[in-house]
Design a protein around this motif. Structure first.
Motif, PDB file in Angstrom:
ATOM      1  N   SER A 227       0.812  -1.223   0.000  1.00 47.88           N
ATOM      2  CA  SER A 227       0.000   0.000   0.000  1.00 47.88           C
ATOM      3  C   SER A 227       0.847   1.276   0.000  1.00 47.88           C
ATOM      4  CB  SER A 227      -0.978   0.005   1.174  1.00 47.88           C
ATOM      5  OG  SER A 227      -0.362   0.407   2.367  1.00 47.88           O
ATOM      6  N   LEU A 228       2.188   1.124  -0.004  1.00 47.72           N
ATOM      7  CA  LEU A 228       3.045   2.305  -0.195  1.00 47.72           C
ATOM      8  C   LEU A 228       2.733   2.926  -1.558  1.00 47.72           C
ATOM      9  CD1 LEU A 228       6.413   0.812   1.116  1.00 47.72           C
ATOM     10  CD2 LEU A 228       5.189   2.709   2.183  1.00 47.72           C
ATOM     11  N   ASP A 229       2.360   2.078  -2.522  1.00 46.02           N
ATOM     12  CA  ASP A 229       1.880   2.527  -3.826  1.00 46.02           C
ATOM     13  C   ASP A 229       0.461   1.980  -3.972  1.00 46.02           C
ATOM     14  OD1 ASP A 229       1.217   3.046  -6.402  1.00 46.02           O
ATOM     15  OD2 ASP A 229       2.941   2.076  -7.330  1.00 46.02           O
ATOM     16  N   PRO A 230      -0.544   2.713  -3.470  1.00 47.35           N
ATOM     17  CA  PRO A 230      -1.894   2.144  -3.400  1.00 47.35           C
ATOM     18  C   PRO A 230      -2.561   1.943  -4.751  1.00 47.35           C
ATOM     19  CG  PRO A 230      -1.916   4.440  -2.724  1.00 47.35           C
ATOM     20  CD  PRO A 230      -0.475   4.082  -2.950  1.00 47.35           C
ATOM     21  N   HIS A 231      -1.949   2.474  -5.837  1.00 48.46           N
ATOM     22  CA  HIS A 231      -2.525   2.269  -7.172  1.00 48.46           C
ATOM     23  C   HIS A 231      -2.115   0.913  -7.744  1.00 48.46           C
ATOM     24  CE1 HIS A 231      -2.700   6.709  -6.807  1.00 48.46           C
ATOM     25  NE2 HIS A 231      -3.848   6.526  -7.428  1.00 48.46           N
ATOM     26  N   TRP A 232      -1.029   0.365  -7.199  1.00 48.93           N
ATOM     27  CA  TRP A 232      -0.496  -0.895  -7.741  1.00 48.93           C
ATOM     28  C   TRP A 232      -0.987  -2.071  -6.919  1.00 48.93           C
ATOM     29  CZ3 TRP A 232       3.250  -4.503  -5.783  1.00 48.93           C
ATOM     30  CH2 TRP A 232       3.683  -5.448  -6.724  1.00 48.93           C
ATOM     31  N   PHE A 233      -1.148  -3.201  -7.570  1.00 41.75           N
ATOM     32  CA  PHE A 233      -1.528  -4.401  -6.810  1.00 41.75           C
ATOM     33  C   PHE A 233      -0.987  -5.634  -7.514  1.00 41.75           C
ATOM     34  CE2 PHE A 233      -4.844  -3.222  -9.762  1.00 41.75           C
ATOM     35  CZ  PHE A 233      -5.102  -4.400 -10.451  1.00 41.75           C
ATOM     36  N   SER A 234      -0.719  -6.649  -6.719  1.00 35.24           N
ATOM     37  CA  SER A 234      -0.296  -7.946  -7.243  1.00 35.24           C
ATOM     38  C   SER A 234      -0.823  -8.995  -6.291  1.00 35.24           C
ATOM     39  CB  SER A 234       1.234  -8.022  -7.321  1.00 35.24           C
ATOM     40  OG  SER A 234       1.642  -9.378  -7.438  1.00 35.24           O
ATOM     41  N   THR A 235      -1.588  -9.940  -6.831  1.00 37.37           N
ATOM     42  CA  THR A 235      -2.141 -10.994  -5.970  1.00 37.37           C
ATOM     43  C   THR A 235      -1.052 -11.945  -5.484  1.00 37.37           C
ATOM     44  OG1 THR A 235      -2.661 -12.212  -7.987  1.00 37.37           O
ATOM     45  CG2 THR A 235      -4.449 -10.970  -6.976  1.00 37.37           C
ATOM     46  N   MET A 236       0.136 -11.875  -6.117  1.00 36.58           N
ATOM     47  CA  MET A 236       1.242 -12.759  -5.724  1.00 36.58           C
ATOM     48  C   MET A 236       2.143 -12.129  -4.677  1.00 36.58           C
ATOM     49  SD  MET A 236       2.381 -14.496  -9.299  1.00 36.58           S
ATOM     50  CE  MET A 236       3.317 -15.753  -8.475  1.00 36.58           C
ATOM     51  N   PHE A 237       1.851 -10.901  -4.303  1.00 34.97           N
ATOM     52  CA  PHE A 237       2.765 -10.161  -3.425  1.00 34.97           C
ATOM     53  C   PHE A 237       2.950 -10.841  -2.068  1.00 34.97           C
ATOM     54  CE2 PHE A 237       4.123  -6.610  -0.706  1.00 34.97           C
ATOM     55  CZ  PHE A 237       5.152  -6.102  -1.478  1.00 34.97           C
ATOM     56  N   GLY A 238       1.861 -11.383  -1.517  1.00 38.32           N
ATOM     57  CA  GLY A 238       1.951 -12.067  -0.220  1.00 38.32           C
ATOM     58  C   GLY A 238       2.869 -13.278  -0.283  1.00 38.32           C
ATOM     59  N   VAL A 239       2.757 -14.049  -1.375  1.00 34.62           N
ATOM     60  CA  VAL A 239       3.607 -15.239  -1.549  1.00 34.62           C
ATOM     61  C   VAL A 239       5.051 -14.812  -1.762  1.00 34.62           C
ATOM     62  CG1 VAL A 239       3.915 -17.396  -2.830  1.00 34.62           C
ATOM     63  CG2 VAL A 239       1.647 -16.403  -2.616  1.00 34.62           C
ATOM     64  N   TYR A 240       5.233 -13.713  -2.497  1.00 38.68           N
ATOM     65  CA  TYR A 240       6.590 -13.183  -2.728  1.00 38.68           C
ATOM     66  C   TYR A 240       7.253 -12.823  -1.390  1.00 38.68           C
ATOM     67  CZ  TYR A 240      10.340 -10.226  -4.536  1.00 38.68           C
ATOM     68  OH  TYR A 240      11.572  -9.681  -4.818  1.00 38.68           O
ATOM     69  N   CYS A 241       6.495 -12.127  -0.532  1.00 40.04           N
ATOM     70  CA  CYS A 241       7.043 -11.750   0.776  1.00 40.04           C
ATOM     71  C   CYS A 241       7.282 -12.984   1.651  1.00 40.04           C
ATOM     72  CB  CYS A 241       6.104 -10.775   1.483  1.00 40.04           C
ATOM     73  SG  CYS A 241       6.070  -9.143   0.729  1.00 40.04           S
ATOM     74  N   PHE A 242       6.392 -13.973   1.549  1.00 38.57           N
ATOM     75  CA  PHE A 242       6.576 -15.215   2.309  1.00 38.57           C
ATOM     76  C   PHE A 242       7.841 -15.935   1.863  1.00 38.57           C
ATOM     77  CE2 PHE A 242       6.236 -19.839   1.882  1.00 38.57           C
ATOM     78  CZ  PHE A 242       6.391 -20.188   3.218  1.00 38.57           C
ATOM     79  N   ALA A 243       8.087 -15.965   0.540  1.00 37.84           N
ATOM     80  CA  ALA A 243       9.291 -16.635   0.023  1.00 37.84           C
ATOM     81  C   ALA A 243      10.535 -16.000   0.636  1.00 37.84           C
ATOM     82  CB  ALA A 243       9.335 -16.535  -1.503  1.00 37.84           C
ATOM     83  N   GLY A 244      10.532 -14.667   0.751  1.00 37.45           N
ATOM     84  CA  GLY A 244      11.654 -13.958   1.373  1.00 37.45           C
ATOM     85  C   GLY A 244      11.766 -14.266   2.849  1.00 37.45           C
ATOM     86  N   LEU A 245      10.620 -14.372   3.524  1.00 34.40           N
ATOM     87  CA  LEU A 245      10.594 -14.669   4.967  1.00 34.40           C
ATOM     88  C   LEU A 245      11.268 -16.017   5.249  1.00 34.40           C
ATOM     89  CD1 LEU A 245       7.654 -14.332   7.446  1.00 34.40           C
ATOM     90  CD2 LEU A 245       8.528 -16.603   7.004  1.00 34.40           C
ATOM     91  N   PHE A 246      10.868 -17.047   4.523  1.00 36.18           N
ATOM     92  CA  PHE A 246      11.405 -18.386   4.808  1.00 36.18           C
ATOM     93  C   PHE A 246      12.864 -18.497   4.340  1.00 36.18           C
ATOM     94  CE2 PHE A 246      10.821 -23.230   4.571  1.00 36.18           C
ATOM     95  CZ  PHE A 246      10.979 -23.357   5.940  1.00 36.18           C
ATOM     96  N   TYR A 247      13.181 -17.803   3.254  1.00 36.47           N
ATOM     97  CA  TYR A 247      14.546 -17.733   2.718  1.00 36.47           C
ATOM     98  C   TYR A 247      15.491 -17.195   3.798  1.00 36.47           C
ATOM     99  CZ  TYR A 247      18.037 -15.753  -0.670  1.00 36.47           C
ATOM    100  OH  TYR A 247      19.165 -15.410  -1.386  1.00 36.47           O
TER     101      TYR A 247
END
Length: 403
Positions: A204-224
Motif C-alpha cells: 500500500s506504499l503505492d496504493p494504485h499498484w496491486f499484485s495478488t502474488m505479493f503475499g507469496v513473494y514476501c513469504f518466500a523472502g521470509l522463509f529464505y
C-alpha cells in the motif's frame, strides 16, 4: 549434565542454555542506542527517509521473528525428524515477536509520511483511492495489523512454551501432541495475516499498484531469510561446542538443501509475478516495475536476480558445499543481506525514484533493529536449553544421521 536416552539406547548430552558473552551483549546495546539516535536525527533532517528506513527494518526483522515460529510449526505439523537438533534455535527468533507490536505502534506516527492513502486530499478525486478507501483507512489499518501481531505472539508463546515444558517432562509427549493440534490452526491464520500485513505495510506504499502474488513473494523472502539465520546460529553454537554430539554435517547438509530450494522458490515466485505483469502490460500494474527497471534501480534489480538467486544456487549446488561450515556461513550471511536489499527494493522506489539511498541513516537504523533482535534471541538462549532435549524425535535424528 543431564542425559536423555533415546530409542537407540545411547545417551544424548543436554547442552543446556547458552550465555552470550558480555562483550556481544554490549555490542547489541550500543547498536540499539545507535539506531535510536540515527532515527531521531534523521527524523528532524529528512522524515521521509527516516520512516522509509524504519519500515524496511520493521518488516525485515518482523519476518525473522515470524519465520522463527513458522519453521518450528512446520516441523511439528509434518512430524519432521531431521530438524529436531535445530528447531529450538528457530524458536529463539520468535522471542522478538512482542517487540514487533512496539515497532508497529511507532510506525503509526510515520503513516502520514509513508502512505499517501492516509491523506484525504489525495483520496478525493482519485477513483482508485476512493474505491479502496473503505479498506485503506488508518483506524482499520491499525486494528487489523495489531490483531495479526496478537495472533503471532499468542501462538509463539503457547507453542514455544509447550516445547520448553517438554524439556522438563520428557516422557510425556502431550506437549508435542498439543503443538501438532495447534500447528494447522496457526498455519491457516499465518497465511491470511502475513499476506494482509505484506499488502498493508509494503504494497500500500503505492496504493494504485496491486499484485495478488505479493503475499507469496514476501513469504518466500521470509522463509529464505529464516533458513539462513537458523543455519548461522547453528554454526555459531557448534563453533562454541554447544552442539557437540548432536548437530553433525548431515544436519547442515539438510539446512543447505533447504536454503538452495528456497533460493529457487523465491526466484520462481519473483519471475512469475514479473512475467505476468510484463505480459499483460496493463498500465495500472506496470508502473511498479518500470520504476525499478530504470535509473540506478536497474542495478538493484539485477543484484537481486544474481545475488539473491544465482549465487546461492550455484554455490550450494555441490554436495560438499552444503556440508562445509565456512561456505554455509558465507552464503547464509549473504542471503540475509540480499533479503534486506529486497525489502529496500520494495520500499525506497516509492520515495526515491532515481535510485537507492544508502547512508548513515540506513546503516544506523538497521543496526538499531539488529541490536534489539540480538538481545531478544540472546535472552531466550540464556533462559532455555539450546536443543529441545525433550523432543521424542531427537535421538532418532541424531543417530539416524550417523549411519
Amino acid at each position: 549434565m543431564e542425559h536423555s536416552h533415546g530409542a537407540h539406547g545411547a545417551a544424548i548430552r543436554n547442552p543446556g542454555t547458552f550465555e552470550v558473552s558480555q562483550k556481544i551483549k554490549t555490542v547489541f546495546l550500543v547498536f540499539a542506542a545507535l539506531g535510536a539516535v540515527s532515527f531521531l536525527v534523521s527524523l528532524r533532517m529528512d522524515p521521509s527517509r527516516a520512516w522509509a528506513s524504519f519500515v524496511i527494518n520493521h518488516f525485515y526483522f518482523m519476518c525473522l521473528g515470524l519465520g522463527g515460529i513458522f519453521f518450528a510449526v512446520l516441523q511439528w505439523v509434518t512430524g519432521a525428524m531431521w530438524s529436531a537438533p535445530v528447531r529450538r534455535l528457530s524458536e529463539a527468533f520468535s522471542a522478538y515477536l512482542p517487540v514487533v507490536a512496539i515497532t508497529f505502534a511507532i510506525l503509526y506516527f510515520g503513516i502520514p509520511h509513508l502512505y499517501i492513502w492516509s491523506h484525504p486530499e489525495h483520496v478525493q478525486g482519485d477513483l482508485v483511492l476512493m474505491g479502496k478507501s473503505g479498506y485503506l483507512s488508518v483506524p482499520f489499518f491499525l486494528i487489523r495489523n495489531f490483531i495479526a501481531i496478537g495472533i503471532w505472539v499468542f501462538f509463539a508463546k503457547k507453542m514455544v512454551g509447550n516445547s520448553v515444558a517438554q524439556d522438563v517432562d520428557r516422557e510425556n509427549h502431550k506437549y508435542t501432541l498439543k503443538n501438532r493440534t495447534l500447528g494447522p490452526i496457526f498455519l491457516a491464520l499465518f497465511g491470511v495475516s502475513f499476506t494482509m500485513a505484506s499488502f498493508d505495510q509494503l504494497m500500500s506504499l503505492d496504493p494504485h499498484w496491486f499484485s495478488t502474488m505479493f503475499g507469496v513473494y514476501c513469504f518466500a523472502g521470509l522463509f529464505y531469510a529464516n533458513l539462513a539465520s537458523v543455519c548461522l546460529l547453528a554454526l555459531y553454537l557448534k563453533s562454541k561446542g554447544k552442539l557437540e554430539g548432536i548437530l553433525n554435517e548431515n544436519h547442515l547438509h539438510d539446512l543447505g538443501k533447504f536454503m538452495l530450494a528456497f533460493a529457487v522458490f523465491w526466484a520462481y515466485i519473483a519471475f512469475s509475478q514479473f512475467m505476468l505483469i510484463w505480459y499483460a502490460n496493463l498500465p495500472e500494474e506496470t508502473g511498479y516495475f518500470i520504476t525499478r527497471m530504470h535509473g540506478q534501480w536497474l542495478w538493484v534489480s539485477l543484484f537481486l536476480l544474481v545475488g539473491k538467486f544465482v549465487l546461492p544456487f550455484v554455490i550450494l549446488l555441490p554436495r560438499d558445499a552444503k556440508r562445509n561450515p565456512k561456505i554455509l556461513a558465507g552464503v547464509g550471511i549473504f542471503m540475509l543481506f540480499a533479503q534486506w536489499i529486497d525489502i529496500l527494493w520494495m520500499v525506497q522506489p516509492e520515495f526515491f525514484k532515481e535510485g537507492p539511498i544508502l547512508g548513515l541513516t540506513e546503516l544506523g537504523v538497521t543496526l538499531g533493529f539488529l541490536g534489539i533482535f540480538g538481545l531478544c534471541v540472546a535472552k531466550f538462549l540464556a533462559k532455555n536449553n539450546v536443543v529441545a532435549i525433550g523432543d521424542p524425535r531427537l535421538a532418532e535424528s541424531v543417530f539416524h544421521h550417523h549411519q
